[in-house]
Design a protein around this motif. Sequence first.
Motif, short mmCIF file in Angstrom:
data_model
loop_
_atom_site.label_atom_id
_atom_site.label_comp_id
_atom_site.label_asym_id
_atom_site.label_seq_id
_atom_site.Cartn_x
_atom_site.Cartn_y
_atom_site.Cartn_z
N MET A 180 -25.67 52.09 4.73
CA MET A 180 -24.80 51.40 5.69
C MET A 180 -23.99 50.30 5.01
N SER A 181 -24.72 49.43 4.28
CA SER A 181 -24.05 48.27 3.69
C SER A 181 -22.97 48.64 2.69
N ASP A 182 -23.13 49.81 2.03
CA ASP A 182 -22.17 50.15 0.98
C ASP A 182 -20.95 50.88 1.50
N ALA A 183 -20.96 51.29 2.78
CA ALA A 183 -19.78 51.99 3.32
C ALA A 183 -18.58 51.06 3.22
N MET A 184 -17.39 51.67 3.02
CA MET A 184 -16.17 50.87 2.87
C MET A 184 -15.96 49.97 4.08
N LEU A 185 -15.54 48.76 3.81
CA LEU A 185 -15.28 47.83 4.91
C LEU A 185 -13.86 47.99 5.42
N ARG A 186 -13.73 47.80 6.72
CA ARG A 186 -12.40 47.88 7.33
C ARG A 186 -11.92 46.47 7.65
N LEU A 187 -10.82 46.12 7.05
CA LEU A 187 -10.29 44.76 7.16
C LEU A 187 -8.98 44.78 7.95
N ALA A 188 -8.93 44.03 9.04
CA ALA A 188 -7.67 43.87 9.77
C ALA A 188 -7.02 42.58 9.30
N VAL A 189 -5.81 42.69 8.79
CA VAL A 189 -5.03 41.51 8.39
C VAL A 189 -4.06 41.21 9.52
N ILE A 190 -4.23 40.06 10.14
CA ILE A 190 -3.45 39.70 11.33
C ILE A 190 -2.37 38.70 10.92
N VAL A 191 -1.12 39.08 11.16
CA VAL A 191 0.01 38.24 10.77
C VAL A 191 0.48 37.46 11.98
N GLY A 192 0.51 36.11 11.87
CA GLY A 192 0.62 35.27 13.05
C GLY A 192 1.98 34.75 13.42
N SER A 193 3.02 35.01 12.63
CA SER A 193 4.34 34.47 13.01
C SER A 193 5.31 35.60 13.32
N ASN A 194 6.26 35.32 14.19
CA ASN A 194 7.24 36.37 14.53
C ASN A 194 8.68 35.86 14.55
N ARG A 195 8.90 34.73 13.86
CA ARG A 195 10.21 34.10 13.82
C ARG A 195 11.22 34.97 13.05
#
Length: 190
Positions: free
Chosen positions: A1-16
């Motif tokens: 379980m621990s070695d399975a690839m991690l899924r990372l969400a990168v959240i971009v916070g500006s929309n200017r």
Amino acid sequence: MSDAMLRLAVIVGSNRTGRFAPTVTSWFVERAREHGQDVDVIDVADLELPAARGDGTAGAAVAGLGARLDRADAYVVVTPEYNHSFPAPLKHLIDLYRDEWRAKPVGFVSYGGLAGGLRAVEQLRLVFAELHAVTVRDGVSFHEAWARFDDDGRPLDEAGTTGAAKKLLDQLTWWARALRDARAARPYAA
Ligand SMILES: Cc1cc2nc3c(=O)[nH]c(=O)nc-3n(C[C@H](O)[C@H](O)[C@H](O)COP(=O)(O)O)c2cc1C
């Protein structure tokens, strides 16, 4: 379980219009992929979200984004600083969800003027604590960010920034593995 690839969400916070966010985000996403993460970029500029959570009219856009957030084992928020805080569209996205954030780690990449977005980050730590998320101590911060990258989007201090990104990602993945295993072992006691 621990070695399975991690899924990372990168959240971009500006929309200017004309925002600097894409430069910082592209650089960090490259570092995260090099680090071995499966990255999903969630950019508030691409989203059309409704006004509030909880009225039963959320619809497909909210559900779709919720599924992406739910899938993630960890989050990194890329945030600038606006008036000593974080951008409103970012807070709106955070407030639309609840269980998705629970018992998961959140790291920060920040940028801005003199304070490098750090006041936004400190305030986001309070927000994520309320949501039962765990914020990672070390992050990456670019003060006067527009003067820290070359024309190709590479940081001028390549060694320093790569080192800071690695430290963040090492800590984040430690928490992500530990919390993923813990959530699988027993439900979180919210
Ligand atoms: C409305 C507004 C308020 C800002 N307030 C701050 C601030 O309080 N502190 C700071 O260091 N930079 C501040 N800045 C500078 C931004 O952090 C910087 O322009 C950054 O690039 C903004 O991110 P973005 O280009 O992705 O929108 C502000 C910028 C804007 C547009």
